[in-house]
Each structure stands twice: as C-alpha cells, then as structure tokens.
Design a protein around this motif. Structure first.
Motif: not given
Length: 183
Positions: A105-110, A113-116, A149-164
């Motif tokens: 799951y960590s590999i998926f999350a990163l 950023v790794m491809l960037q 990269i910096m904005s993606n690695l900042y811990p935050s909740i994104i609301v899209r299509y009425e889901e978090n």
C-alpha cells in the motif's frame, strides 16, 4: 453550446482585442496556456505512477481520473477506465477485496511521486535547466513537479464527487499509524 467553450472563445476574443493595443499580451497568454498544459501533463504523470505501481503490486486499478470537473473523454485500457476531466487534480482508484500489506500500500501511495522524480531527473539530465533559447520550459516543468510533489505529500483530505479521498501524505500516515496486525 458548452459553457466552457463559450468562456474560452470569449477569452480568446478578449486577448485578440487587447493584443491590438498591447502586443505583449499574446506572450502572457501563451505562457499561461503552456503552464496550464504542463500542470495537466504533470497530473497525468503522477496518476500514471499510481496506475503502474498498482499493476506492479498486483492490485487491479478500477479507474484513473485526471481533472476534477466535468469529464470530456473516457478511455478503457487493460480493464482500467481513464477518465479525463476539466480542471486539475487526479485520483487513482484501486479495487481490492483484501487489505493490501503495509509495504504494498505504501508503494502504491508513493508511486505517483516516484514516477514524477524519475521524469524530473530525465528532464534535468537531458535538457538541464534549459539553454539560452529555451530557458523557461524545463525550469517551469521542474518547479511545477516539485510543487505537485509537495502538495501531494502534505497530509490532507480531498473532497471530490461528494466523497472523501486521502492525499498521498495522509494515506502514508494512516498506513504506518494503523495498529492492525493484518496489515
């Protein structure tokens, strides 16, 4: 007529009228369009990183969404829907009945950023920051990638299509703070 198309046409007419009085207005618009396209391409690269790592770790990827507004194009490739929308931002949705391990799951999350980072390195080593003729394009590409990269690695909740949805940083934080033994 589509409202977005109408706004784009009105903007083009406005710039043409302004450029008759001030010729440098065209160059400002050109730079703005290039930066906007670069940001869209960077988002695509980031989400493709998640897609490739999802396939690499063996979990099916349900959808890759580029943009956050009205969709304008859908393509299905290898069982995954690629949905292109207006706007910025993106999501890669993994479908899995089983909970992935922390490492997977960590590999998926990163993955994004790794491809960037790989693409930034390739651009830097092939083009440098740019030559005297083309100084700004590689520099803007690198700066926009670092900002993404910096904005993606900042811990935050994104609301899209009425889901978090969790940002990559919050997802990593939740993965590593999860106390369940089955992960």
């Amino acid at each position: 007529m589509n409202r977005t198309l109408l706004y784009v046409m009105l903007f083009i007419v406005f710039i043409l009228i302004v450029s008759t009085f001030e010729p440098s207005a065209i160059s400002v618009v050109l730079v703005t369009v290039i930066i906007t396209l670069l940001k869209y391409v960077i988002t695509l690269i980031h989400e493709l990183g998640h897609y490739f790592t999802g396939k690499l770790i063996g979990y099916p990827v349900k959808a890759v969404i580029i943009g956050d507004r009205k969709q304008f194009w859908i393509v299905t490739f290898c069982g995954t829907q690629f949905i292109f929308c207006y706007g910025f931002g993106g999501l890669t949705l993994m479908q899995s009945e089983n909970k992935p391990s922390r490492l997977r799951y960590s590999i998926f999350a990163l993955g994004g950023v790794m491809l960037q980072l790989v693409i930034i390195s390739m651009v830097y080593f092939t083009l440098g920051i740019g030559s005297e003729d083309n100084y700004y394009l590689p520099l803007w590409f690198i700066v926009l990638n670092v900002w993404t990269i910096m904005s993606n690695l900042y811990p935050s909740i994104i609301v899209r299509y009425e889901e978090n949805y969790f940002s990559d940083g919050l997802l990593l934080k939740k993965i590593w703070l999860d106390k369940e033994s089955d992960r």
